[in-house]
Motif scaffolding. Sequence first.
Motif, PDB file in Angstrom:
ATOM      1  N   SER A 105       0.712   1.707  -2.740  1.00  0.00           N
ATOM      2  CA  SER A 105      -0.413   1.921  -3.547  1.00  0.00           C
ATOM      3  C   SER A 105      -0.230   3.476  -3.997  1.00  0.00           C
ATOM      4  CB  SER A 105      -1.804   1.817  -2.931  1.00  0.00           C
ATOM      5  OG  SER A 105      -2.754   2.058  -3.577  1.00  0.00           O
ATOM      6  N   SER A 106       0.260   3.748  -5.101  1.00  0.00           N
ATOM      7  CA  SER A 106       0.516   5.094  -5.549  1.00  0.00           C
ATOM      8  C   SER A 106      -0.779   5.609  -6.409  1.00  0.00           C
ATOM      9  CB  SER A 106       1.466   5.074  -6.573  1.00  0.00           C
ATOM     10  OG  SER A 106       1.932   6.346  -7.222  1.00  0.00           O
ATOM     11  N   GLN A 107      -1.210   6.973  -6.082  1.00  0.00           N
ATOM     12  CA  GLN A 107      -2.206   7.525  -6.657  1.00  0.00           C
ATOM     13  C   GLN A 107      -1.484   8.000  -7.939  1.00  0.00           C
ATOM     14  OE1 GLN A 107      -3.567  11.057  -4.743  1.00  0.00           O
ATOM     15  NE2 GLN A 107      -4.209  10.060  -2.920  1.00  0.00           N
ATOM     16  N   VAL A 108      -2.168   7.611  -9.081  1.00  0.00           N
ATOM     17  CA  VAL A 108      -1.674   7.723 -10.502  1.00  0.00           C
ATOM     18  C   VAL A 108      -0.763   8.838 -10.553  1.00  0.00           C
ATOM     19  CG1 VAL A 108      -2.294   7.553 -12.813  1.00  0.00           C
ATOM     20  CG2 VAL A 108      -3.577   6.152 -11.396  1.00  0.00           C
ATOM     21  N   GLY A 118      12.764   4.220  -7.677  1.00  0.00           N
ATOM     22  CA  GLY A 118      13.110   2.855  -8.091  1.00  0.00           C
ATOM     23  C   GLY A 118      11.911   1.760  -8.223  1.00  0.00           C
ATOM     24  N   PHE A 119      10.761   2.423  -7.769  1.00  0.00           N
ATOM     25  CA  PHE A 119       9.551   1.630  -7.442  1.00  0.00           C
ATOM     26  C   PHE A 119       9.039   1.192  -8.965  1.00  0.00           C
ATOM     27  CE2 PHE A 119       9.743   3.122  -3.394  1.00  0.00           C
ATOM     28  CZ  PHE A 119       8.986   2.311  -2.594  1.00  0.00           C
ATOM     29  N   ALA A 120       8.460   0.173  -9.313  1.00  0.00           N
ATOM     30  CA  ALA A 120       7.948  -0.234 -10.516  1.00  0.00           C
ATOM     31  C   ALA A 120       6.388  -0.578 -10.338  1.00  0.00           C
ATOM     32  CB  ALA A 120       8.839  -1.325 -11.069  1.00  0.00           C
ATOM     33  N   VAL A 121       5.611  -0.170 -11.398  1.00  0.00           N
ATOM     34  CA  VAL A 121       4.457  -0.451 -11.525  1.00  0.00           C
ATOM     35  C   VAL A 121       4.025  -2.098 -11.351  1.00  0.00           C
ATOM     36  CG1 VAL A 121       2.278  -0.204 -12.948  1.00  0.00           C
ATOM     37  CG2 VAL A 121       3.648   1.608 -12.503  1.00  0.00           C
ATOM     38  N   GLU A 122       3.102  -2.405 -10.779  1.00  0.00           N
ATOM     39  CA  GLU A 122       2.534  -3.886 -10.725  1.00  0.00           C
ATOM     40  C   GLU A 122       1.000  -3.869 -10.901  1.00  0.00           C
ATOM     41  OE1 GLU A 122       3.691  -5.689  -7.073  1.00  0.00           O
ATOM     42  OE2 GLU A 122       5.599  -6.374  -8.265  1.00  0.00           O
ATOM     43  N   GLY A 123       0.553  -4.552 -12.188  1.00  0.00           N
ATOM     44  CA  GLY A 123      -0.952  -4.511 -12.247  1.00  0.00           C
ATOM     45  C   GLY A 123      -1.530  -3.371 -12.875  1.00  0.00           C
ATOM     46  N   ALA A 124      -2.841  -3.400 -12.675  1.00  0.00           N
ATOM     47  CA  ALA A 124      -3.706  -2.121 -13.448  1.00  0.00           C
ATOM     48  C   ALA A 124      -4.182  -1.392 -12.317  1.00  0.00           C
ATOM     49  CB  ALA A 124      -4.782  -2.933 -14.166  1.00  0.00           C
ATOM     50  N   GLN A 125      -4.437  -0.218 -13.049  1.00  0.00           N
ATOM     51  CA  GLN A 125      -5.016   0.869 -12.074  1.00  0.00           C
ATOM     52  C   GLN A 125      -6.586   0.397 -11.532  1.00  0.00           C
ATOM     53  OE1 GLN A 125      -5.584   4.676 -13.917  1.00  0.00           O
ATOM     54  NE2 GLN A 125      -3.754   4.521 -15.156  1.00  0.00           N
ATOM     55  N   TYR A 126      -6.752   0.868 -10.364  1.00  0.00           N
ATOM     56  CA  TYR A 126      -7.967   0.808  -9.565  1.00  0.00           C
ATOM     57  C   TYR A 126      -8.243   1.906  -8.787  1.00  0.00           C
ATOM     58  CZ  TYR A 126      -4.584   0.059  -5.803  1.00  0.00           C
ATOM     59  OH  TYR A 126      -3.542   0.038  -4.906  1.00  0.00           O
ATOM     60  N   LEU A 127      -9.465   2.069  -8.295  1.00  0.00           N
ATOM     61  CA  LEU A 127     -10.019   3.182  -7.647  1.00  0.00           C
ATOM     62  C   LEU A 127      -9.907   2.922  -6.053  1.00  0.00           C
ATOM     63  CD1 LEU A 127     -13.182   4.703  -9.365  1.00  0.00           C
ATOM     64  CD2 LEU A 127     -10.981   5.269  -9.546  1.00  0.00           C
ATOM     65  N   ASP A 128      -9.525   3.751  -5.403  1.00  0.00           N
ATOM     66  CA  ASP A 128      -9.538   3.594  -4.000  1.00  0.00           C
ATOM     67  C   ASP A 128     -10.149   4.992  -3.371  1.00  0.00           C
ATOM     68  OD1 ASP A 128      -9.224   2.841  -1.322  1.00  0.00           O
ATOM     69  OD2 ASP A 128      -7.117   2.881  -1.397  1.00  0.00           O
ATOM     70  N   CYS A 129     -11.179   5.101  -2.853  1.00  0.00           N
ATOM     71  CA  CYS A 129     -11.609   6.341  -2.288  1.00  0.00           C
ATOM     72  C   CYS A 129     -11.757   7.143  -3.301  1.00  0.00           C
ATOM     73  CB  CYS A 129     -10.916   6.923  -1.118  1.00  0.00           C
ATOM     74  SG  CYS A 129     -10.581   5.999   0.369  1.00  0.00           S
ATOM     75  N   GLY A 130     -12.330   6.706  -4.514  1.00  0.00           N
ATOM     76  CA  GLY A 130     -12.725   7.341  -5.649  1.00  0.00           C
ATOM     77  C   GLY A 130     -11.579   7.770  -6.401  1.00  0.00           C
ATOM     78  N   ILE A 131     -10.263   7.624  -5.990  1.00  0.00           N
ATOM     79  CA  ILE A 131      -9.022   7.927  -6.874  1.00  0.00           C
ATOM     80  C   ILE A 131      -8.361   6.998  -7.464  1.00  0.00           C
ATOM     81  CG2 ILE A 131      -6.873   9.277  -6.288  1.00  0.00           C
ATOM     82  CD1 ILE A 131      -8.231  10.486  -3.556  1.00  0.00           C
ATOM     83  N   ALA A 132      -7.817   7.170  -8.687  1.00  0.00           N
ATOM     84  CA  ALA A 132      -7.148   6.379  -9.424  1.00  0.00           C
ATOM     85  C   ALA A 132      -5.867   5.937  -8.672  1.00  0.00           C
ATOM     86  CB  ALA A 132      -6.860   6.748 -10.735  1.00  0.00           C
ATOM     87  N   HIS A 133      -5.629   4.715  -8.652  1.00  0.00           N
ATOM     88  CA  HIS A 133      -4.332   4.202  -7.748  1.00  0.00           C
ATOM     89  C   HIS A 133      -3.718   2.901  -8.512  1.00  0.00           C
ATOM     90  CE1 HIS A 133      -5.741   5.938  -4.169  1.00  0.00           C
ATOM     91  NE2 HIS A 133      -4.801   6.005  -3.685  1.00  0.00           N
ATOM     92  N   ILE A 134      -2.414   2.991  -8.408  1.00  0.00           N
ATOM     93  CA  ILE A 134      -1.956   1.629  -8.908  1.00  0.00           C
ATOM     94  C   ILE A 134      -0.931   1.123  -8.032  1.00  0.00           C
ATOM     95  CG2 ILE A 134       0.085   2.713 -10.332  1.00  0.00           C
ATOM     96  CD1 ILE A 134      -0.806   0.997 -12.678  1.00  0.00           C
ATOM     97  N   ASP A 135      -0.719  -0.264  -7.982  1.00  0.00           N
ATOM     98  CA  ASP A 135       0.487  -0.781  -6.978  1.00  0.00           C
ATOM     99  C   ASP A 135       1.842  -0.672  -7.477  1.00  0.00           C
ATOM    100  OD1 ASP A 135      -1.430  -1.614  -5.180  1.00  0.00           O
ATOM    101  OD2 ASP A 135      -1.798  -3.561  -6.062  1.00  0.00           O
ATOM    102  N   MET A 136       2.734  -0.448  -6.772  1.00  0.00           N
ATOM    103  CA  MET A 136       4.268  -0.146  -7.295  1.00  0.00           C
ATOM    104  C   MET A 136       4.914  -1.003  -6.166  1.00  0.00           C
ATOM    105  SD  MET A 136       4.613   3.486  -8.518  1.00  0.00           S
ATOM    106  CE  MET A 136       6.007   3.496  -9.620  1.00  0.00           C
ATOM    107  N   ARG A 137       6.221  -1.304  -6.386  1.00  0.00           N
ATOM    108  CA  ARG A 137       7.016  -2.276  -5.754  1.00  0.00           C
ATOM    109  C   ARG A 137       8.474  -2.024  -6.008  1.00  0.00           C
ATOM    110  NH1 ARG A 137       5.500  -7.402  -3.683  1.00  0.00           N
ATOM    111  NH2 ARG A 137       7.111  -8.865  -3.000  1.00  0.00           N
ATOM    112  N   ILE A 138       9.343  -2.268  -4.812  1.00  0.00           N
ATOM    113  CA  ILE A 138      10.887  -2.186  -4.948  1.00  0.00           C
ATOM    114  C   ILE A 138      11.471  -3.250  -4.295  1.00  0.00           C
ATOM    115  CG2 ILE A 138      11.245  -0.472  -3.254  1.00  0.00           C
ATOM    116  CD1 ILE A 138      13.338   0.847  -4.815  1.00  0.00           C
ATOM    117  N   LYS A 139      12.470  -3.885  -4.917  1.00  0.00           N
ATOM    118  CA  LYS A 139      13.167  -4.719  -4.186  1.00  0.00           C
ATOM    119  C   LYS A 139      14.519  -4.100  -3.271  1.00  0.00           C
ATOM    120  CE  LYS A 139      15.721  -8.950  -5.008  1.00  0.00           C
ATOM    121  NZ  LYS A 139      15.807  -9.525  -3.686  1.00  0.00           N
ATOM    122  N   LEU A 140      14.497  -4.439  -2.191  1.00  0.00           N
ATOM    123  CA  LEU A 140      15.462  -3.693  -1.509  1.00  0.00           C
ATOM    124  C   LEU A 140      17.214  -4.676  -1.579  1.00  0.00           C
ATOM    125  CD1 LEU A 140      13.413  -2.397   1.464  1.00  0.00           C
ATOM    126  CD2 LEU A 140      14.253  -1.230  -0.428  1.00  0.00           C
TER     127      LEU A 140
END
Length: 140
Positions: A105-108, A118-140
């Motif tokens: 869960s990356s801070q924006v 190599g991580f790619a964004v997945e989904g939309a931004q959301y707030l976590d502890c009042g800070i904008a985040h977005i999920d990211m993923r990488i296939k190994l």
Amino acid sequence: MADFKIISGAWAQLQAEAAPVREQVFIQEQQIAPEDEWDAQDAISQHFIVLDQGRPIAAARLLPNNSIGRVAVLKPYRGQGIGRLLMLEIMRQARLQRREFLKLSSQVHAVQFYAGLGFAVEGAQYLDCGIAHIDMRIKL
């Protein structure tokens, strides 16, 4: 670049090194409440610490569900490639553990940093502890 050392282990082994880094970055700098920072996931995660001449300067954890979290580099050490070294070591160990993917869960503001690994964004931004985040993923 200085000769940094990365160690990994259980929370019981590395709490004394990891906790002050996370306290400085998340609780003091980013104003995250202590009850949001410390959770039961620490006890079941693999922790990583970057040391500079024995002093902890960065920390992160890898959870059993393949999630990387609590990636933190002390302010005076940012912009020197330490976060990248830390992430590459986590990815290396995850491959040795035969994990198929990693997620976080990356801070924006850090999306480009993780994308560069190599991580790619997945989904939309959301707030976590009042800070904008977005999920990211990488296939190994």
